[in-house]
Design a protein around this motif. Structure first.
Motif, PDB file in Angstrom:
ATOM      1  N   MET A   1       1.199  -0.894   0.424  1.00  0.00           N
ATOM      2  CA  MET A   1       0.195   0.023  -0.250  1.00  0.00           C
ATOM      3  C   MET A   1       0.395   1.231  -0.074  1.00  0.00           C
ATOM      4  O   MET A   1       0.598   1.923  -0.464  1.00  0.00           O
TER       5      MET A   1
ATOM      6  N   HIS B   1       1.468   2.046  -2.873  1.00  0.00           N
ATOM      7  CA  HIS B   1       1.140   2.904  -4.416  1.00  0.00           C
ATOM      8  C   HIS B   1       0.834   4.379  -3.909  1.00  0.00           C
ATOM      9  O   HIS B   1       0.718   5.389  -4.929  1.00  0.00           O
ATOM     10  N   HIS B   2       1.129   4.972  -2.867  1.00  0.00           N
ATOM     11  CA  HIS B   2       0.653   6.058  -2.134  1.00  0.00           C
ATOM     12  C   HIS B   2       2.298   6.452  -2.731  1.00  0.00           C
ATOM     13  O   HIS B   2       2.373   8.020  -3.187  1.00  0.00           O
TER      14      HIS B   2
ATOM     15  N   VAL C   1      -4.659   6.965 -12.596  1.00  0.00           N
ATOM     16  CA  VAL C   1      -6.041   6.261 -11.994  1.00  0.00           C
ATOM     17  C   VAL C   1      -5.648   4.561 -11.451  1.00  0.00           C
ATOM     18  O   VAL C   1      -6.213   3.957 -10.177  1.00  0.00           O
ATOM     19  N   TYR C   2      -4.825   3.626 -11.922  1.00  0.00           N
ATOM     20  CA  TYR C   2      -4.689   2.744 -11.395  1.00  0.00           C
ATOM     21  C   TYR C   2      -3.832   2.616 -10.252  1.00  0.00           C
ATOM     22  O   TYR C   2      -3.746   1.980  -9.415  1.00  0.00           O
ATOM     23  N   TYR C   3      -2.940   3.861 -10.048  1.00  0.00           N
ATOM     24  CA  TYR C   3      -2.059   3.505  -8.994  1.00  0.00           C
ATOM     25  C   TYR C   3      -2.409   4.167  -7.499  1.00  0.00           C
ATOM     26  O   TYR C   3      -2.046   3.812  -6.573  1.00  0.00           O
TER      27      TYR C   3
ATOM     28  N   LYS D   1      -4.801   5.525  -5.394  1.00  0.00           N
ATOM     29  CA  LYS D   1      -5.924   4.800  -4.710  1.00  0.00           C
ATOM     30  C   LYS D   1      -6.216   5.999  -3.770  1.00  0.00           C
ATOM     31  O   LYS D   1      -7.788   6.655  -3.356  1.00  0.00           O
ATOM     32  N   ASP D   2      -5.400   6.199  -2.275  1.00  0.00           N
ATOM     33  CA  ASP D   2      -5.186   7.256  -1.240  1.00  0.00           C
ATOM     34  C   ASP D   2      -4.241   7.583  -1.389  1.00  0.00           C
ATOM     35  O   ASP D   2      -2.927   7.296  -1.182  1.00  0.00           O
ATOM     36  N   ASP D   3      -4.725   9.602  -1.446  1.00  0.00           N
ATOM     37  CA  ASP D   3      -3.155  10.001  -1.863  1.00  0.00           C
ATOM     38  C   ASP D   3      -2.977  10.834  -0.438  1.00  0.00           C
ATOM     39  O   ASP D   3      -2.056  12.255  -0.732  1.00  0.00           O
TER      40      ASP D   3
END
Length: 182
Positions: free
Chosen positions: A1, A4-5, A41-43, A45-47
């Motif tokens: 996770m 992704h951030h 958009v793909y990577y 999810k929560d910024d």
């Protein structure tokens, strides 16, 4: 996770870096812009982690223009582009989605073209030298003795480079003064 951030921050920096590297002369090509947006958009999810006051590349961009001369700016920007390339390569390896892999490859192609067109020269070679120097083990007694043995010659070379740089600066100043008097 967390990865992704970090990617969210990465993509934001990518857009800013590409825009600033061309010094405002060109914008991000439309097809590249679209690929970046789709990857975001793909990577992303929560910024929440994107805005933690710890940018990856932006902290360097402020200093580049202010503190470095053009050859140094080009070298640093080339290293940044190379870092992006390594990040995209890793993301491609990690991705299971073929469409995402294609978009990553597309973005990477644009970065490579940018680097070839705007930052040509010996920056890759200089980067290898820098990496080799950074890898020197300071705590190795043999390295320490060799460094001491070589110091006088290195010091003389550095002094000569400094003197050459000062001489060139004085020549430029003289030319400017002559032009101003004309």
């Amino acid at each position: 996770m967390i990865a992704h951030h970090m990617m969210a921050l990465f993509w934001g920096v990518c857009l800013v870096t590409l825009g600033q590297m061309t010094y405002g002369e060109a914008s991000v090509p439309e097809n590249l812009d679209k690929s970046i947006d789709e990857l975001k958009v793909y990577y992303i999810k929560d910024d929440r982690e994107l805005h933690n006051a710890h940018p990856v590349f932006l902290r360097f961009l402020k200093d580049i223009k202010v503190n470095l001369e053009e050859p140094e700016q080009n070298l640093l920007m080339s290293i940044i582009m190379d870092t992006y390339s390594r990040i995209f390569t890793q993301m491609e390896k990690d991705s299971q989605d073929e469409a995402t892999k294609e978009k990553l490859a597309h973005v990477q192609e644009h970065l490579e073209k940018l680097q070839e067109n705007y930052f040509p020269g010996k920056s890759a070679e200089l980067k290898k030298y820098a990496e080799t120097l950074w890898a020197i083990k300071e705590d190795d007694p043999v390295v320490q003795r060799k460094a001491l043995f070589e110091l006088k010659r290195v010091y003389r070379e550095a002094t000569q480079l400094k003197n050459l740089k000062n001489k060139e600066r004085r020549r430029r100043q003289a030319r400017i003064t002559i032009k101003q008097k004309s």
